[in-house]
Motif scaffolding. Structure first.
Motif, short mmCIF file in Angstrom:
data_model
loop_
_atom_site.label_atom_id
_atom_site.label_comp_id
_atom_site.label_asym_id
_atom_site.label_seq_id
_atom_site.Cartn_x
_atom_site.Cartn_y
_atom_site.Cartn_z
N SER A 1 -1.73 16.09 -58.65
CA SER A 1 -2.27 17.40 -58.31
C SER A 1 -2.27 18.25 -59.57
O SER A 1 -1.83 17.81 -60.62
N ASP A 2 -2.73 19.46 -59.42
CA ASP A 2 -2.70 20.39 -60.54
C ASP A 2 -1.46 21.27 -60.49
O ASP A 2 -1.42 22.33 -61.11
N ARG A 3 -0.45 20.84 -59.77
CA ARG A 3 0.79 21.59 -59.67
C ARG A 3 1.69 21.34 -60.88
O ARG A 3 1.71 20.26 -61.44
N GLU A 4 2.46 22.38 -61.21
CA GLU A 4 3.50 22.25 -62.22
C GLU A 4 4.81 22.69 -61.56
O GLU A 4 4.88 23.78 -60.99
N TYR A 5 5.82 21.83 -61.63
CA TYR A 5 7.10 22.08 -60.97
C TYR A 5 8.16 22.46 -62.00
O TYR A 5 8.12 22.00 -63.14
N PRO A 6 9.18 23.25 -61.59
CA PRO A 6 10.19 23.70 -62.54
C PRO A 6 11.37 22.72 -62.73
O PRO A 6 12.19 22.92 -63.62
N PHE A 7 11.44 21.67 -61.89
CA PHE A 7 12.56 20.74 -61.97
C PHE A 7 12.07 19.29 -61.92
O PHE A 7 11.07 19.00 -61.28
N THR A 8 12.81 18.42 -62.58
CA THR A 8 12.57 16.99 -62.49
C THR A 8 13.65 16.38 -61.60
O THR A 8 14.75 16.91 -61.48
N ASP B 1 12.63 28.14 -53.46
CA ASP B 1 11.92 29.40 -53.19
C ASP B 1 11.99 30.34 -54.39
O ASP B 1 11.02 31.03 -54.70
N SER B 2 13.13 30.37 -55.07
CA SER B 2 13.26 31.27 -56.21
C SER B 2 12.59 30.71 -57.47
O SER B 2 12.31 31.46 -58.40
N ARG B 3 12.35 29.41 -57.51
CA ARG B 3 11.66 28.75 -58.63
C ARG B 3 10.56 27.85 -58.04
O ARG B 3 10.71 26.64 -57.99
N PRO B 4 9.45 28.47 -57.57
CA PRO B 4 8.40 27.69 -56.91
C PRO B 4 7.54 26.93 -57.92
O PRO B 4 7.58 27.19 -59.12
N PHE B 5 6.73 26.00 -57.39
CA PHE B 5 5.75 25.32 -58.24
C PHE B 5 4.60 26.28 -58.50
O PHE B 5 4.42 27.25 -57.78
N SER B 6 3.84 26.01 -59.52
CA SER B 6 2.61 26.77 -59.76
C SER B 6 1.43 25.82 -59.52
O SER B 6 1.55 24.61 -59.69
N GLY B 7 0.33 26.38 -59.11
CA GLY B 7 -0.84 25.55 -58.80
C GLY B 7 -1.21 25.70 -57.35
O GLY B 7 -0.64 26.52 -56.61
N PRO B 8 -2.17 24.88 -56.90
CA PRO B 8 -2.68 25.03 -55.53
C PRO B 8 -1.63 24.71 -54.46
O PRO B 8 -0.81 23.81 -54.63
N GLU B 9 -1.66 25.49 -53.38
CA GLU B 9 -0.74 25.28 -52.26
C GLU B 9 -1.03 23.95 -51.57
O GLU B 9 -0.14 23.22 -51.18
N ASN B 10 -2.32 23.63 -51.41
CA ASN B 10 -2.75 22.39 -50.77
C ASN B 10 -3.67 21.64 -51.72
O ASN B 10 -4.88 21.80 -51.64
N PRO B 11 -3.09 20.84 -52.61
CA PRO B 11 -3.95 20.15 -53.61
C PRO B 11 -4.87 19.11 -52.99
O PRO B 11 -4.66 18.63 -51.94
#
Length: 142
Positions: free
Chosen positions: A108-115, A132-142
């Motif tokens: 997807s085009d999402r970027e996540y804050p954790f591995t 919730d305090s560190r959400p992904f960025s990008g589309p909600e429904n890729p």
């Protein structure tokens, strides 16, 4: 708590020290605090597809074959480099480590804050996580 056959968990725990000053190499010995104890961690991985969430001492692990997931009890502990979650799934050790770092699921085009690094028995898997305090960025429904 027993560290099973998962060297990554040992690597997280062994450097912990009672002091909070840097060690002789300048690395922090402070416990990982980027995910609060009260937060729910959501995680996902591909090849094979897997995912779920963890809140407190409960984790739900799902796959396409088991979309509702299996609930397991976990021990949650902070090392100096990440957060460990340890339990058992279908009689096999289940050991997950969540660390800070930009992550892509590759699908997807999402970027996540954790591995995420996960071992279930002898099987290793890699994925991404968010809270919730560190959400992904990008589309909600890729």
């Amino acid at each position: 708590m027993t560290i099973r056959h998962f060297p990554l968990l040992a690597a997280l725990l062994l450097p912990l020290a009672a002091c909070q000053s840097p060690d002789e190499n300048g690395r922090s010995t402070q416990a990982f605090a980027e995910i609060a104890d009260s937060e729910t961690i959501r995680f996902t991985g591909t090849e094979p597809f897997w995912g779920g969430s963890a809140a407190g001492d409960t984790l739900i692990y799902s796959t396409p074959e088991n979309p509702d997931g299996t609930t397991i009890a976990v021990t949650r502990f902070a090392g100096n480099s990440g957060l460990g979650l340890s339990g058992a799934l279908d009689g096999k050790p289940f050991d997950m480590v969540v660390t800070a770092g930009t992550c892509s699921d590759g699908m997807s085009d999402r970027e996540y804050p954790f591995t995420v690094t996960l071992e279930i028995g002898e099987d290793s898997r890699f994925g991404c996580a968010w809270t919730d305090s560190r959400p992904f960025s990008g589309p909600e429904n890729p």
